[in-house]
Every structure is written in C-alpha cells, then in structure tokens.
Design a protein around this motif. Structure first.
Motif: not given
Length: 735
Positions: A354-356, A360-361, A365-368
C-alpha cells in the motif's frame, strides 16, 4: 659422442670435471662443442642457447679476503648457476668464467630462467653477495655455422654487461643502465612485477607502477589504461574505476585489448596504445605485452574485482547486506562465544504494498531504506541486519539494545524528504538466545525465528511473536490440531452453522453465512483454536472446499424437500488465490449437487499485495461470469483500498462493525461520517451493503438511517445448526 642426434655427455673422466666446483671442465666443453658442431653441420642440432657468466669483482674478493675466500666465492656463483639451470650442462671455462648450454626444456624456458637468474643477481647486488654479469645468445641456423659463432655473441654481451656494471653505484642502476639485452631485461622486469604483485604481506603500489612504467618504455608504448566495472551495464556505458600509471601524452593508436569477466559479471578491461611514429611491435613483443596485460588483470581480479565479488556476494542489488553477511557474522559470534544473550529476529513491513502504491516505488524504496537504517542504528555496533528479499529482513543484536528495536518494529514514523511522515508497522518473529541454549551454527537459530515469524504473519492480532515456552506449547497444540484434520474430515466432524442475514426493508430472511464448527470427542473446538492453525498451511483450503460441499448438500436437501432456500455465503481463504483452477473446482462441486449458482456466495477477505489483488480480481470476475455471487468480508478491518470495491465486481460488501458509530455519538462524529459515506459509496457502486456485528436496537436504527439494506448479527440470530436454521427458512420474518 653423438647418438641419434643427441649428445651423450654422461661418460666423462676426471679431466672433464672441474676440481673446485665439480661441474664440467673446459675440456668437456670443447668436446661438447665439437659434437654439437657435427650436428649443426648435419642440420640436426635443434635449437640451443649459450649463456656465458663471469663473476663481478673477483679480483677485489681475492685481494681483500684471500684466495681461499675467493674460491668459496667462485663455488657460490657456480651453485647459483646450477640451481637455476638444473637441466643443462654447466661448464667452468677457467677462473671465474662459466658457460651453460640450454637445450630441450631449458631452451624452451630460457627467458623465464634468465629472468629468475637476473632477479637472483638483483637480490645479491642489494645484499652485497656474489653476483655475475652474463650474456646469452640463441643459435640462428641461418647465420651460425658453428657453436663458436653463438659463443662469441653471448661472450660479447657478457662483457658489455660487465663493463656497465663496473660503473653501477646502486642496485637500481644495475638495471637502469640496460646491462641486459631487451629480451632478458623484460624477463627481469617481469620477474620483479610478478614478485611485487604476489607479495601478500604488503602490496607496494608505487613499486608496481614503476615496474610497469619501465615495461611500457621498453616496448615503446604511449599509454596503458585499465578500467574496472561492476556489471555489463557499467561496461557498456563506459563507467567504472579507471586506473592508469603510464601516459606519455602522445597521440596513440589502440594496439591491444584484453578483457576479464568474473562469474558474477564484474570485470576489467585493459587497453594499451602506441604512437604511430614508433617502430611496430614484433610478434614476440606483442606476446610479451599481452603477458603483462594478463598479469595485471589477474592482479586486479585478485584485488579490485575480489572486492566487487565480495560486494556482490554479501550485498544484494540494492546495497542491503544479505543472508550470507548475517550467516558469516553469526558464525563469528559463535566462534567467539558471544552469541548467547543475543536476540535474533525476522520481520517484514506490514502492508508495504500500500505504501508503494500510495507513494510510488521510488519513494517506497527510500522509505524502506530509512526504516532499515533506523533499525540498524537502534541495534548498535554489535548488531547485524540483513535483507532476505522484498520487505523481509532478519537480524541479531545484543539483548540490551533489542528493547529499542522492539519499539521500532511495533511502530515508527519514517519521514521522507518532503517531510511527510509514513507510519510503518511490522510483523516479526523473535528468539532470545539464552545463556544455556547450545548454538553451533546459525542453523540452530533460524528455525526458531522463522516459526515465530510464520505465526505472527498468519495471525490477526499478535504482530510480534516471541519463541518461548508459551510459543512452544501453542505450537505443539497446533501440531496436534493439524494431525487431527485428516480423520476429522473423513469422519465429518466439521459442521456448517448458518447465521442468518436480514433484509432491513422487508424484515425477512435474505441469506446466511456458513460458519464452521468442529465437534470432536463430544466437545466443540472453538474456531479461533483451529482456523488460524489451518491458515498456516494449505489445510484451510481443504476445509473451505469441505464446507462448500456440505453447504451444497444442505441446499440440495432444502430444494428436494420443497423449502425455499436463501443464498448462502461460504468463506474462502487467501490461500486459494494462487490456484488458477479454483473457479472450475467450485463450479464442479456446486454442479455435482445440481445447485443453482444463484444460491452460492463466495466470501473472500481483503487483500494487500499487488499480486493478490490481480489474482483476487481474476477469481471474482470468473465467478461472477458463472453466475455465482461474491462478497468482500470484513471491509474496513485491514488497510482497505477503494480499488477493492471499484475495480472488482463484487455483489456484496460486508462492512465490519468497527465502522458503526457508538451509542451516544452524534451524526458529525468521525465514526458516523465514515459509516454514512461507506454505505452510500457501496450502494452507489451498485453493490449490496451488509453490516456485520449488528447486536443492538441502536445498531439497527443506525443501519436504517444510513440506508444499509442488509444486516447480520446476534440481534437477529446467532449461528444455527442446520435443523434450527431450517425452521427460519419456514418462518422467514425477523421484523
């Protein structure tokens, strides 16, 4: 004596042996020379090389240390020659002069042997030990008609080298003055290069670079460039690390390229250039240049490329440490007896799809990565965190820092560059490694955290599960339940109970949900005790199909007895999503009992991943096409997405009771507003809106006021055994 084109020099008398050194004497050399001359005359001599040696500073040694010391000096020089040219006859020609005639394997390896000998002389020069000038010449059948012709050239080169060496003031000058012919000088330099590159104690880069500069000058090159790349994409785009210690600045043409690629597709390429106005390389010179290039790439592979291979081995494509890193570091902890007292854990980011989708991907990726860095920082320097793939991670840290990690795994806010805060929660399995727990390798720990993680992942309430005594007891109970399933299915211990659904406008029974109840040894096993257990495996799929079959059996009985059936919903787990043949299986069961499809409703729960969403849409669409009803269960319990009811052709949306406003709340409370708009949205989309958990008169009032047409809950009826539900089929009315 000549035998079959070979010279036999084994049978010699004492006069053919040198008394001081034990090698062959000058008389033996004369005989050997005569026999070799005969072979040359007959054209069957084969290739050979003559090397002439002369000990440097012999007069000084005799004058200063005496004749006895001088003799030892001569014997030591002779030993060096014999050690290196051990497959060739060595002759003492007189005084401090020696000769060796190289044939066969020594001839084939003459340059390597000369380089080895030159390196030995270089070392002796530095250490102040015996060293000798030497010259070597190859037999040329087009020019040479006797051995003496070859000897003269070798002797001349030796004397030139000896004369040059007299003026040497340092070991460095011993080579810089070009006292060897170019071919020998190359091998001396190459020997030094190989030695410097294989000095595992300390790699002296400046020394290696200077040798390479000398070699480049020797072959008249203008530039040499090495480029290291991580992958084929870097190579194609011209990226990577560039190394060049030799560049004259003169315009040069590319004359040779050598490329080396590792098994993981990292690699290096070396190019050498030569100015057009220089004399072109001979074939032998090209071979020597390429030999050096291969040596350099081998050196680069062992150093730079091994570092890249290490990066690719211990890190994934996004730069996260991988499981090999964790296993390596955990094994080190085991070997150092410090793994006990650590805490190992495995987690994934809840609903990260849901975050992606929302951010957006790229931002996802930055959040991860920010979340990873937050956990890693909380673990402290003694912790290790690795990525298993996707949004799954595993780590180990000291027990006293895990409390910080636990807090982050429970919930944390990650702030992206624009300042927005993203709420991140996880599901995790944790194992505290006690002081008494025996750990011999990481595999002793993995099963514990994986078991705990699987329970956390499959559970709806416990998001972080610890592997402890309570967990083990619960796990053993789950195993017992799983073992009972085959016989329970065969003995039909599972029974469908039917909870009525009511049309609030007509007050009549409109349908029912089939709920599973397990009767075993005269007792009812609560659904919360077995449904989560079966959800951990594909056992839940067997149970779902069993329930569908029994519902169809009951509907067939109602039809055959003249009762007016209602539509019955049957719950199906997400575990079915990957079964592309599920629609056909459902249709086969229903058709086997000749039940009209309109009486069967397949009830499915929310989904949160892109893959599941696609599979869910495919399943619901195919069921809808066959005339089955479909419903989404517990809408609002998870991270509901409007795409679920916009893009998938549901017939029914079951709204969870958590959306219902509390008694006493006014119409403008958040719950009232949310419930009102969810119902309105569902109805405007053409779906039936049904609210679960309708348990009071207040709830009924709220449903009616908000135009929710259907209700299910204890206010009307609890789940009923089939005979009790059949009475409702007759009565029909609730309001």
């Amino acid at each position: 004596m000549v035998e079959n084109g070979n010279i036999n020099v084994t049978n010699t008398n004492n006069s053919e042996r040198d008394a001081l050194t034990g090698v062959k004497s000058k008389l033996s050399y004369v005989k050997y020379e005569k026999e070799l001359d005969e072979l040359i005359k007959e054209g069957i001599s084969g290739p050979f090389t003559i090397m002439i040696f002369d000990i440097n500073d012999m007069k000084h040694e005799n004058d200063v240390k005496g004749m006895e010391a001088g003799d030892e000096y001569i014997k030591e020089g002779c030993r060096i020659i014999c050690d290196i040219f051990d497959h060739s006859p060595v002759f003492r020609l007189g005084g401090d002069e020696f000769a060796a005639i190289l044939r066969g394997s020594d001839y084939d390896n003459r340059m390597t042997l000369a380089a080895k000998y030159g390196a030995r002389q270089y070392e002796n020069k530095i250490k102040g030990l015996v060293n000798m000038a030497f010259g070597m010449a190859d037999f040329n059948p087009k020019k040479d008609i006797r051995v003496q012709d070859v000897y003269i050239r070798a002797d001349r080169l030796m004397n030139e080298n000896k004369k040059n060496c007299r003026n040497c003031r340092s070991a460095r000058a011993f080579f810089d003055e070009k006292e060897f012919e170019p071919s020998v000088r190359f091998y001396v330099l190459y020997e030094q290069l190989a030695s410097a590159m294989t000095d595992f104690g300390k790699i002296e880069v400046p020394k290696i670079e200077q040798i390479l500069i000398d070699i480049c000058n020797l072959f008249r090159l203008s530039k040499a460039v090495t480029r290291v790349f991580m992958n084929p994409q870097e190579e194609r785009s011209g990226k990577g690390e560039i190394m060049s210690c030799f560049d004259t600045g003169r315009e040069g043409e590319l004359i040779s390229t050598i490329r080396y690629v590792t098994s993981v597709q990292s690699g290096a390429v070396m190019n050498v250039y030569m100015s057009p106005d220089e004399k072109p390389l001979t074939e032998e010179e090209k071979w020597k240049v390429e030999l050096v290039m291969r040596t350099i790439l081998s050196f680069v592979a062992r150093n730079r490329l091994n570092t890249m291979v290490d990066q690719l081995t211990y890190f994934d494509e996004d730069g996260y440490p991988n499981l090999r890193t964790l296993n390596r570091d955990m094994m080190k902890m085991v070997m150092e007896n410090r793994i006990n007292g650590m805490v190992a854990f495995h987690y994934n980011l809840r609903n990260f799809a849901i975050v992606n989708k929302e951010y957006g991907r790229d931002t996802g990726d930055i959040i991860m990565k920010l979340h990873f860095d937050t956990v890693q920082h909380a673990m402290g320097p003694d912790g290790v965190l690795a990525r298993m793939g996707g949004d799954n991670f595993v780590g180990i840290c000291p027990g006293d820092t895990f409390k910080n990690v636990f807090s982050i795994l429970t919930h944390t806010m990650v702030h992206v560059n624009n300042g927005n805060g993203v709420s991140i929660q996880t599901k995790a399995g944790v194992f505290c490694i006690s002081e008494k727990f025996p750990v011999h390798n990481p595999s002793d720990v993995w099963p514990k955290i994986i078991s705990a993680f699987n329970v956390a992942k499959g559970g709806e309430h416990e998001h972080i599960v610890f592997y402890d005594d309570a967990f083990i007891a619960k796990k053993e109970k789950s195993m017992r339940i799983q073992q009972l399933l085959p016989d329970a299915l065969k003995d039909e211990e599972f029974k469908p109970f039917y909870q009525p659904k009511v049309n609030l406008k007509t007050g009549e029974l409109s349908g029912a949900e089939a709920l599973c109840r397990w009767f075993h040894d005269g007792k009812i096993i609560p659904p919360n005790d077995f449904i989560p257990v079966f959800e951990e495996t594909s056992d839940i799929c067997r149970l779902d199909l069993y329930m569908l079959e029994h519902v169809c059996r009951d509907i067939r009985c109602w039809l055959d007895s003249g009762k007016n059936p209602v539509r019955v919903s049957v719950n199906f787990s997400r575990k079915h999503m990957m079964n592309i043949g599920l629609t056909d299986i459902i249709a086969e069961i229903v058709d086997r009992y000749d039940v009209p499809h309109k009486y069967v409703e397949i009830e499915l729960t929310e989904t949160t991943t892109d893959v599941e969403f696609v599979d869910l849409k495919r399943l619901v669409t195919s069921l809808h096409d066959l005339g089955f009803y479909t419903s989404i269960d517990d809408f609002g319990m998870g991270f509901s997405s409007l795409n679920l009811i916009r893009d998938i052709p549901w017939d029914v949306v079951k709204i969870d009771k958590s959306f219902l406003p509390l008694e006493g709340e006014d119409d403008n409370s958040p719950n009232s507003i949310m419930y009102r708009h969810v119902v309105a949205m569902v109805r405007e989309l053409g779906r039936e809106a049904l609210t679960e958990g309708t348990e009071s008169e207040f709830h009924v009032k709220v449903l009616k006021e908000n135009n929710c047409e259907f209700a299910q809950g204890y206010y009307f009826d609890k789940p009923l055994m089939v005979d009790e539900f059949e009475k409702r089929l007759v009565i029909r009315r609730y309001i």
